[in-house]
Each structure stands twice: as C-alpha cells, then as structure tokens.
Design a protein around this motif. Structure first.
Motif, PDB file in Angstrom:
ATOM      1  N   LEU A 289       0.850  -1.193   0.000  1.00  0.00           N
ATOM      2  CA  LEU A 289       0.000   0.000   0.000  1.00  0.00           C
ATOM      3  C   LEU A 289       0.885   1.242   0.000  1.00  0.00           C
ATOM      4  N   SER A 290       0.621   2.124  -0.945  1.00  0.00           N
ATOM      5  CA  SER A 290       1.359   3.380  -1.029  1.00  0.00           C
ATOM      6  C   SER A 290       0.377   4.523  -1.250  1.00  0.00           C
ATOM      7  N   VAL A 291       0.211   5.361  -0.249  1.00  0.00           N
ATOM      8  CA  VAL A 291      -0.708   6.494  -0.359  1.00  0.00           C
ATOM      9  C   VAL A 291      -0.247   7.461  -1.444  1.00  0.00           C
ATOM     10  N   PHE A 292       1.058   7.654  -1.536  1.00  0.00           N
ATOM     11  CA  PHE A 292       1.587   8.604  -2.524  1.00  0.00           C
ATOM     12  C   PHE A 292       1.251   8.164  -3.946  1.00  0.00           C
ATOM     13  N   TYR A 293       1.423   6.894  -4.253  1.00  0.00           N
ATOM     14  CA  TYR A 293       1.145   6.416  -5.609  1.00  0.00           C
ATOM     15  C   TYR A 293      -0.349   6.437  -5.902  1.00  0.00           C
ATOM     16  N   ILE A 294      -1.180   6.178  -4.903  1.00  0.00           N
ATOM     17  CA  ILE A 294      -2.633   6.305  -5.090  1.00  0.00           C
ATOM     18  C   ILE A 294      -2.986   7.749  -5.427  1.00  0.00           C
ATOM     19  N   TYR A 295      -2.398   8.675  -4.696  1.00  0.00           N
ATOM     20  CA  TYR A 295      -2.634  10.099  -4.964  1.00  0.00           C
ATOM     21  C   TYR A 295      -2.159  10.480  -6.360  1.00  0.00           C
ATOM     22  N   LEU A 296      -0.986   9.980  -6.752  1.00  0.00           N
ATOM     23  CA  LEU A 296      -0.420  10.282  -8.062  1.00  0.00           C
ATOM     24  C   LEU A 296      -1.338   9.797  -9.179  1.00  0.00           C
ATOM     25  N   LEU A 297      -1.839   8.567  -9.055  1.00  0.00           N
ATOM     26  CA  LEU A 297      -2.726   8.007 -10.077  1.00  0.00           C
ATOM     27  C   LEU A 297      -4.088   8.703 -10.079  1.00  0.00           C
ATOM     28  N   ARG A 298      -4.583   9.040  -8.896  1.00  0.00           N
ATOM     29  CA  ARG A 298      -5.873   9.739  -8.825  1.00  0.00           C
ATOM     30  C   ARG A 298      -5.808  11.062  -9.589  1.00  0.00           C
ATOM     31  N   GLN A 299      -4.730  11.823  -9.378  1.00  0.00           N
ATOM     32  CA  GLN A 299      -4.586  13.095 -10.088  1.00  0.00           C
ATOM     33  C   GLN A 299      -4.494  12.868 -11.585  1.00  0.00           C
ATOM     34  N   ASN A 300      -3.847  11.794 -11.986  1.00  0.00           N
ATOM     35  CA  ASN A 300      -3.727  11.490 -13.403  1.00  0.00           C
ATOM     36  C   ASN A 300      -5.064  11.086 -14.002  1.00  0.00           C
ATOM     37  N   PHE A 301      -5.829  10.262 -13.285  1.00  0.00           N
ATOM     38  CA  PHE A 301      -7.154   9.843 -13.764  1.00  0.00           C
ATOM     39  C   PHE A 301      -8.106  11.039 -13.871  1.00  0.00           C
ATOM     40  N   MET A 302      -7.978  11.978 -12.954  1.00  0.00           N
ATOM     41  CA  MET A 302      -8.876  13.132 -12.954  1.00  0.00           C
ATOM     42  C   MET A 302      -8.606  14.083 -14.107  1.00  0.00           C
ATOM     43  N   GLN A 303      -7.440  13.967 -14.750  1.00  0.00           N
ATOM     44  CA  GLN A 303      -7.143  14.804 -15.907  1.00  0.00           C
ATOM     45  C   GLN A 303      -7.918  14.364 -17.150  1.00  0.00           C
ATOM     46  N   VAL A 304      -8.379  13.121 -17.148  1.00  0.00           N
ATOM     47  CA  VAL A 304      -9.186  12.631 -18.281  1.00  0.00           C
ATOM     48  C   VAL A 304     -10.561  13.296 -18.217  1.00  0.00           C
ATOM     49  N   PRO A 305     -11.050  13.900 -19.301  1.00  0.00           N
ATOM     50  CA  PRO A 305     -12.325  14.630 -19.267  1.00  0.00           C
ATOM     51  C   PRO A 305     -13.490  13.746 -18.822  1.00  0.00           C
ATOM     52  N   ASP A 306     -14.398  14.339 -18.052  1.00  0.00           N
ATOM     53  CA  ASP A 306     -15.581  13.611 -17.611  1.00  0.00           C
ATOM     54  C   ASP A 306     -16.442  13.156 -18.791  1.00  0.00           C
ATOM     55  N   SER A 307     -16.411  13.952 -19.866  1.00  0.00           N
ATOM     56  CA  SER A 307     -17.235  13.615 -21.033  1.00  0.00           C
ATOM     57  C   SER A 307     -16.839  12.252 -21.604  1.00  0.00           C
ATOM     58  N   LEU A 308     -15.574  11.908 -21.506  1.00  0.00           N
ATOM     59  CA  LEU A 308     -15.128  10.612 -21.996  1.00  0.00           C
ATOM     60  C   LEU A 308     -15.715   9.481 -21.161  1.00  0.00           C
ATOM     61  N   TYR A 309     -15.814   9.710 -19.866  1.00  0.00           N
ATOM     62  CA  TYR A 309     -16.402   8.707 -18.972  1.00  0.00           C
ATOM     63  C   TYR A 309     -17.888   8.514 -19.278  1.00  0.00           C
ATOM     64  N   TYR A 310     -18.616   9.629 -19.454  1.00  0.00           N
ATOM     65  CA  TYR A 310     -20.047   9.538 -19.730  1.00  0.00           C
ATOM     66  C   TYR A 310     -20.301   8.907 -21.100  1.00  0.00           C
ATOM     67  N   ALA A 311     -19.438   9.210 -22.070  1.00  0.00           N
ATOM     68  CA  ALA A 311     -19.596   8.603 -23.389  1.00  0.00           C
ATOM     69  C   ALA A 311     -19.379   7.094 -23.318  1.00  0.00           C
ATOM     70  N   ALA A 312     -18.420   6.670 -22.510  1.00  0.00           N
ATOM     71  CA  ALA A 312     -18.169   5.238 -22.341  1.00  0.00           C
ATOM     72  C   ALA A 312     -19.354   4.554 -21.675  1.00  0.00           C
ATOM     73  N   LYS A 313     -19.980   5.234 -20.705  1.00  0.00           N
ATOM     74  CA  LYS A 313     -21.146   4.656 -20.040  1.00  0.00           C
ATOM     75  C   LYS A 313     -22.326   4.533 -21.012  1.00  0.00           C
ATOM     76  N   VAL A 314     -22.461   5.534 -21.898  1.00  0.00           N
ATOM     77  CA  VAL A 314     -23.530   5.481 -22.893  1.00  0.00           C
ATOM     78  C   VAL A 314     -23.310   4.306 -23.841  1.00  0.00           C
ATOM     79  N   ASP A 315     -22.045   4.021 -24.160  1.00  0.00           N
ATOM     80  CA  ASP A 315     -21.718   2.907 -25.050  1.00  0.00           C
ATOM     81  C   ASP A 315     -21.828   1.559 -24.355  1.00  0.00           C
ATOM     82  N   GLY A 316     -22.161   1.568 -23.077  1.00  0.00           N
ATOM     83  CA  GLY A 316     -22.385   0.317 -22.367  1.00  0.00           C
ATOM     84  C   GLY A 316     -21.167  -0.246 -21.657  1.00  0.00           C
ATOM     85  N   LEU A 317     -20.093   0.531 -21.548  1.00  0.00           N
ATOM     86  CA  LEU A 317     -18.918   0.051 -20.831  1.00  0.00           C
ATOM     87  C   LEU A 317     -19.150   0.091 -19.328  1.00  0.00           C
TER      88      LEU A 317
END
Length: 299
Positions: free
Chosen positions: A166-194
């Motif tokens: 368990l590494s809190v720093f690496y979790i934080y690092l990845l979270r910040q990276n994931f949050m850079q991906v636009p929300d619209s991409l997530y919603y589009a993926a959900k619409v496509d059934g992912l």
C-alpha cells in the motif's frame, strides 16, 4: 535623416551583438557549473567502480588513487562464489516483482474509486489517506513489526511483502492522473455500455501509461533499496532458507571478514547490486520524465 537611421542601425547591431555575447557567457557559466556538479555527483560511483577492480594488496598501498594500473576481476568472482550473491539477488527480485505487482493493482483500483466513483464519505476517506502521509515511518514500522511477528510471518516472503503493498503517494499520483481525463469521456463510455471496470482497463490505464510505468520503476527501485524493514524481520538461520535481500547482504558482508578487511571485494558486491537499477533507469528514463511531466500538468 539618412545618417540618423544609419546611427540607429549601428546601435541596434551593437545591442544585438552584446545580447548574443551575454547569452554565450551565461551558457558557458551554466554548463560549466553543471559539468562540475556532475563530476561531484558521479565521482563516488566512479571511485567505487575503480576500487572494485583493485586487488587487496594494491588497494592497501594505493587506496586513494583514482586510476587503475592492473585491473582484476577476482573480486567479482569472490562476490558471486563466496557470498552467494545469486541467492540474495533472487530474493530481492521476487520481493520487488511481487510487491510492485500487488501494489500496482491496489493503487489503480483505489485511485479509480477516488477519481471517478461516487460514494458516501469519499472526500473524508481520501483526506484520511493523505493524512497517513504525515505519520512518521518509524511508527508504522513498529506497528507492522508487532503484527508480522505475532502472526509468525518473520523470515518469509509474506512478511516482507505485505507491509509494502500500500502506497498512499502512488494512489494520490494516479488519482490526479485519472482526474485529468475529461468527464465527457467517462459519460460517453457509459452510454456505449462500458462498465466501470472496462472503462478503467480500456480507457484510463492506456491513457495513464507513462505515469503507471513511472510508478512501477520507482516502486522497483524502492524495493531494491529497502533495508530497514527486511533487516527487522529476516535473519540468517542455519539449515533454513535465507530471505536476506541485497541491502541486508551488503550489511552482513561489511560486518564479516569478506568486506570488513577487503574493501575492493566489498565494492565489487555493491557494483553488482547497483547495475540492475542503473540499467532500469537508463532504459526507461524517457518514460519516467514523461510520466512526471504528465502528472504535474493539468489539462
């Protein structure tokens, strides 16, 4: 009027030449400083390497010389044969690979949950996670030592690996990276059934590849250099498998006859241990830099 324009043109040319000269001087000063700093940083490693190629008799009389007259490979042969360096390297390799693999899975899932999923108390839990980074490492080591000892997991791969997954720093690092991906991409993926898991595997992980590679490399280096925790829960027991890592092995060599009196042999063992990390960084240096830059840039 013509003479005035020529005078202004001459002044401009002089200013340009003066500016170019100043830039050249600044570059010379900067590069000179960088070269001198590189020499200061690399000299201990250079001295370690040349010492490893000296025999004991030569080192006794020329310990401070920074060149080699008659190099020898006897020290490296002694490190492989007399010290069982292969066994220590294999222990460290197993520990590093298994720990990094488990840590990566845990960190990616936790980072995805904090970045994209909505659940009650998410911000509070993430704040508590960040607060864990403020706890002194010594306190965590004491708690882990008591837990592992009471569970009878000393002198085992399980005892080595569990506290490091368990590494809190690496979790934080990845979270910040994931949050850079636009929300619209997530919603589009959900619409496509992912599903969320498919979105993580097919979208987020490929987009975050540079950061993930950086985390893998940094964790491997951390495991390879780990000393305090393995030193606490591993020991040499006659008739049983040794779980010493390379860091423990070097300390044991330093306190034994192998390295205490024969410094060139000790340096050869250190060089052997350092080579995998140097190769790892040399091969993946571009990925490390791109991962750090990507994580630190919003958008």
């Amino acid at each position: 009027m013509v003479s005035s324009n020529k005078l202004d043109e001459k002044k401009m040319k002089k200013s340009i030449r003066a500016f170019k000269t100043l830039r050249i001087i600044l570059k010379v000063v900067v590069y000179t400083f960088l070269i001198l700093w590189a020499i200061v940083v690399l000299f201990p490693f250079y001295f370690m390497v040349i010492t490893s190629f000296k025999d004991f008799a030569t080192y006794a009389y020329t310990s401070t010389e920074i060149y080699i007259t008659y190099p020898t490979f006897d020290n490296y042969i002694s490190a492989w044969v007399d010290v069982d360096m292969i066994g220590y390297l294999m222990n460290t390799l197993v520990f590093a690979l298994v720990t990094t693999s488990i840590m990566l899975v845990v960190s990616i899932l936790a980072a995805f949950a904090f970045a994209r999923l909505e659940f009650r108390g998410k911000n509070l839990v993430f704040t508590l996670f960040l607060a864990m980074m403020m706890i002194p490492n010594e306190l965590v080591i004491i708690t882990n030592f008591v837990t592992i000892t009471n569970s009878g997991l000393t002198n085992s791969y399980t005892g080595l690996i569990l506290p490091s997954v368990l590494s809190v720093f690496y979790i934080y690092l990845l979270r910040q990276n994931f949050m850079q991906v636009p929300d619209s991409l997530y919603y589009a993926a959900k619409v496509d059934g992912l599903s969320d898991m498919n979105y993580l595997i097919k979208v987020l992980i490929p987009l975050s590849k540079p950061t993930i590679i950086t985390i893998i490399i940094l964790k491997l280096i951390e495991c390879w250099n780990s000393y305090v925790w393995p030193r606490l829960i591993t020991s040499e027991v006659e008739g049983q498998k040794s779980y010493f890592l390379v860091s423990n092995a070097i300390e044991a060599m330093r306190n034994s006859g192998f390295g205490k009196s024969n410094m060139p042999a000790m340096m050869s063992a250190v060089v052997i241990v350092s080579i995998p990390l140097l190769l790892l960084f040399a091969i993946f240096r571009n990925q490390i830099m791109s991962g750090v830059v990507r994580t630190g840039t919003k958008g």
